[in-house]
Design an enzyme around this catalytic site. Sequence first.
Site, mmCIF file in Angstrom:
data_model
loop_
_atom_site.group_PDB
_atom_site.id
_atom_site.type_symbol
_atom_site.label_atom_id
_atom_site.label_comp_id
_atom_site.label_asym_id
_atom_site.label_seq_id
_atom_site.Cartn_x
_atom_site.Cartn_y
_atom_site.Cartn_z
ATOM 1 N N LYS A 90 -2.955 5.086 -2.541
ATOM 2 C CA LYS A 90 -3.898 5.901 -1.786
ATOM 3 C C LYS A 90 -4.281 7.078 -2.666
ATOM 4 O O LYS A 90 -3.403 7.691 -3.299
ATOM 5 C CB LYS A 90 -3.236 6.392 -0.500
ATOM 6 C CG LYS A 90 -2.989 5.293 0.509
ATOM 7 C CD LYS A 90 -4.300 4.803 1.091
ATOM 8 C CE LYS A 90 -4.076 3.860 2.257
ATOM 9 N NZ LYS A 90 -5.357 3.394 2.839
ATOM 10 N N LYS B 209 -10.207 -6.932 7.776
ATOM 11 C CA LYS B 209 -9.142 -6.674 8.751
ATOM 12 C C LYS B 209 -9.644 -7.244 10.066
ATOM 13 O O LYS B 209 -10.584 -6.711 10.654
ATOM 14 C CB LYS B 209 -8.901 -5.164 8.913
ATOM 15 C CG LYS B 209 -8.320 -4.487 7.687
ATOM 16 C CD LYS B 209 -8.154 -2.979 7.916
ATOM 17 C CE LYS B 209 -7.583 -2.297 6.680
ATOM 18 N NZ LYS B 209 -7.601 -0.818 6.790
ATOM 19 N N ASP C 284 -13.939 -1.310 3.117
ATOM 20 C CA ASP C 284 -13.007 -1.466 4.235
ATOM 21 C C ASP C 284 -13.702 -0.882 5.473
ATOM 22 O O ASP C 284 -14.354 -1.604 6.237
ATOM 23 C CB ASP C 284 -11.686 -0.757 3.875
ATOM 24 C CG ASP C 284 -10.667 -0.681 5.006
ATOM 25 O OD1 ASP C 284 -10.977 -1.092 6.130
ATOM 26 O OD2 ASP C 284 -9.538 -0.185 4.790
ATOM 27 N N SER D 39 0.860 -1.176 0.000
ATOM 28 C CA SER D 39 0.000 0.000 0.000
ATOM 29 C C SER D 39 0.901 1.232 0.000
ATOM 30 O O SER D 39 1.725 1.409 0.896
ATOM 31 C CB SER D 39 -0.883 -0.027 1.250
ATOM 32 O OG SER D 39 -1.631 1.161 1.362
ATOM 33 N N LYS E 129 -1.161 -0.939 -4.324
ATOM 34 C CA LYS E 129 -2.355 -0.151 -3.986
ATOM 35 C C LYS E 129 -1.928 1.292 -3.801
ATOM 36 O O LYS E 129 -0.957 1.570 -3.085
ATOM 37 C CB LYS E 129 -2.975 -0.714 -2.708
ATOM 38 C CG LYS E 129 -3.955 0.183 -1.974
ATOM 39 C CD LYS E 129 -4.700 -0.610 -0.907
ATOM 40 C CE LYS E 129 -4.842 0.163 0.396
ATOM 41 N NZ LYS E 129 -5.553 -0.614 1.442
ATOM 42 N N GLU F 126 -11.231 0.857 -3.476
ATOM 43 C CA GLU F 126 -11.529 0.626 -2.057
ATOM 44 C C GLU F 126 -12.140 1.858 -1.396
ATOM 45 O O GLU F 126 -11.598 2.964 -1.502
ATOM 46 C CB GLU F 126 -10.214 0.223 -1.361
ATOM 47 C CG GLU F 126 -10.349 -0.185 0.093
ATOM 48 C CD GLU F 126 -9.013 -0.673 0.672
ATOM 49 O OE1 GLU F 126 -8.099 -1.040 -0.117
ATOM 50 O OE2 GLU F 126 -8.871 -0.675 1.906
ATOM 51 N N ASP G 114 -7.276 3.176 -3.062
ATOM 52 C CA ASP G 114 -8.002 3.259 -1.791
ATOM 53 C C ASP G 114 -8.217 4.728 -1.451
ATOM 54 O O ASP G 114 -7.261 5.484 -1.275
ATOM 55 C CB ASP G 114 -7.186 2.574 -0.685
ATOM 56 C CG ASP G 114 -7.918 2.505 0.646
ATOM 57 O OD1 ASP G 114 -9.066 3.014 0.746
ATOM 58 O OD2 ASP G 114 -7.342 1.949 1.613
ATOM 59 N N GLY H 25 -4.521 -4.183 6.118
ATOM 60 C CA GLY H 25 -3.567 -3.967 7.200
ATOM 61 C C GLY H 25 -3.729 -2.580 7.782
ATOM 62 O O GLY H 25 -4.388 -1.712 7.195
#
Length: 384
Positions: free
Chosen positions: A176, A275, A251, A148, A174, A226, A201, A303
């Site tokens: 952000k 998670k 998430d 990430s 991934k 996400e 995400d 995570g």
Amino acid sequence: MGLETEMTSGAKVKLERAELRLIELELAAPFETSFARERVKRAIIVALFGDGAVGWGECVASSGPWYSYETVETAWHVLREFLLPRVLGRREKLGLQELKGELAPIRGHPMAKAALEAAFLDLQAKLEGRPLARLLGGERDRVTSGVSIGIQEDLTELLKEVARRLEEGYPRVKLKIKPSWDLAVVEAVRREFPKIKLQVDANSAYTLEDRGLFAELDRFELLLIEQPLGYDDLVDHARLQRELRTPLCLDESISSLAAARAALELGSCRVINIKPGRVGGPTQAIAIHDLCRASGVPVWCGGMLETGIGRAHNLAVASLPGFTLPNDISASSRYFARDIVEPEFVLNPDGTITVPRGPGIGVEVVEERLERATVRKEVIRQGR
Ligand code: OSB
Ligand code: MG
């Protein structure tokens, strides 16, 4: 709803005392999301003592209520005043069902509960001398990793960071995203790396008014998008999902099994990020896994920049068969100069991380490193 996964009930344990620690570990590099920029990882570590063994758990609540309403301080409070007193210092031994029964009357606070359940399961697995992953019904001996990548200074920095992680061997990236760091970013990374497994995400940074952006992102063959919208808004996610080819993945919205059921019934997503630390613990994570598996919905393990303790727990859960997408479980060195467990987690040449084979979480907490990271400690012995 019964557990589909064959999870053995485990030994009964007489719980003697718990040790709560607040730890601070400097991150290898600052991590920026749409809601915060963190330089230091803060976490509560729970050590649970019983029948001559110790079980370890890690709470994923962070300093402030940005990702969820829970914080380090609310979790400490709830563990100390409400959760631990219900299970410590009792005459009878407790099994998993009894432990869960004691935690059930406390509403909310899934992150606090998760840390305690995780510590209990590690303790049970150690007393039985078997790997936690087996106790949970896990099957894989290695789990596909992913990395990430936080929001960077500029595009040049980001492209360098992506290249570096791919060279290290991460098989999925991934990114952000947030308003002002989205379409151009995905476009640039796709242009430079046309074939990589890529996902984004947003950590709830958008509303339905941004649907035009998502229509554009739909062109980039992303594995998933996400948590684009509100952390508690299943209805708008369902609306957006109907307009897109790319699967939405939730998430923040999935804080329990009930939330997962609602999301699947409403069509709010086609993938779920599980998670264990967010949903109330490993057994809730497994229940969500079972529900998704029965519904043909792929899951993966997210995570929260965990230390080796939380990472070991995540690996055990991610070894279950329904975790078919790459997980946000990276090597220790991606997060910290030095982890608090030995051996540290490393990335295998095939882009996986090995599920430890020793008893319980299968890694040793290095007391001296834990002690150095500890900024507050409290021993709790008494029940009420
Ligand atoms: O939204 O998945 C998230 C880290 C902190 C808080 C929220 C998130 C994240 C990550 C990091 O994306 C994933 C990891 O631990 O590698
Ligand atoms: Mg996320």
